[in-house]
Design a protein around this motif. Sequence first.
Motif, short mmCIF file in Angstrom:
data_model
loop_
_atom_site.label_atom_id
_atom_site.label_comp_id
_atom_site.label_asym_id
_atom_site.label_seq_id
_atom_site.Cartn_x
_atom_site.Cartn_y
_atom_site.Cartn_z
N ALA A 68 0.88 -1.18 0.00
CA ALA A 68 0.00 0.00 0.00
C ALA A 68 0.91 1.22 0.00
N LEU A 69 0.81 2.02 -1.05
CA LEU A 69 1.74 3.15 -1.23
C LEU A 69 0.98 4.38 -1.70
N HIS A 70 1.15 5.47 -0.96
CA HIS A 70 0.49 6.72 -1.36
C HIS A 70 1.02 7.88 -0.54
N HIS A 126 2.45 -2.41 -11.94
CA HIS A 126 3.89 -2.11 -11.87
C HIS A 126 4.15 -0.74 -11.25
N CYS A 127 4.79 -0.72 -10.09
CA CYS A 127 5.16 0.57 -9.48
C CYS A 127 6.49 1.03 -10.04
N VAL A 128 6.62 2.32 -10.26
CA VAL A 128 7.85 2.89 -10.83
C VAL A 128 9.06 2.66 -9.91
N GLU A 129 8.80 2.39 -8.63
CA GLU A 129 9.92 2.12 -7.70
C GLU A 129 10.49 0.72 -7.89
#
Length: 190
Positions: free
Chosen positions: A22-24, A68-71
């Motif tokens: 969970a990323l925000h 796909h997360c850019v990280e």
Amino acid sequence: MSRLKSNEKLPPGQYRVDELPALHIGSVPGFNQTNWTFEAYGLIDRPLKLSWKGFLSLPSRTSISDFHCVEGWSRLANEWEGVSFRTIVEMVKPKPEAGFCTIECEGGYTTSLPIEDLMDEAVLFAYRLDGKELSPEHGGPLRLIVPKKYAYKSAKWVRRIKFTKEQELGYWEKRGYSNTADAWKEERYG
Ligand SMILES: Nc1nc2c(c(=O)[nH]1)N[C@H]1C(S)=C(S)[C@@H](COP(=O)(O)O)O[C@H]1N2
Ligand SMILES: [Mo]
């Protein structure tokens, strides 16, 4: 209706995770069914405002896709359920000069995409993930899913969408991330 599948491959420079992180930015907003609305405005013939009940009454579909997360992390084969962007477009009838759509979220996060990219059949306003109600930390009650793009284009807590002539820069796009964000072409930075 076709059921899209996982690519079973990772885009360049990505690694696989089994659980969706969970990323925000900011905090997870609350959700009050009685005053929640979904609005479409801007360069369209039929502005739209729906209650939560109204949104749930739209035709829905299920689509399996990769995220796909850019990280660097990717979670494959997520089963999303919701309303396709195409369904909304049929309702609001964008004007010929509308080329882009800005997604506006509870809490102020934004991102923008060409309408053409959003017409991909895998693009959904999703309210369920893997057979369960979408949790608040993953964008519940409603988030956008754009599988081919890095996940900062998959805006959580969507409340309004604005059809525009020129492309507006979103939260991460203003901060140096790619506006096209194609994960398969590894477009990470602008
Ligand atoms: N409203 C909002 N949506 C957002 C973000 C955010 O900060 N706010 N972060 C994006 C980023 S960078 C990622 S990687 C994904 C993460 O989704 P997840 O938390 O469900 O894994 O949400 C995207 N959508
Ligand atoms: Mo991300």
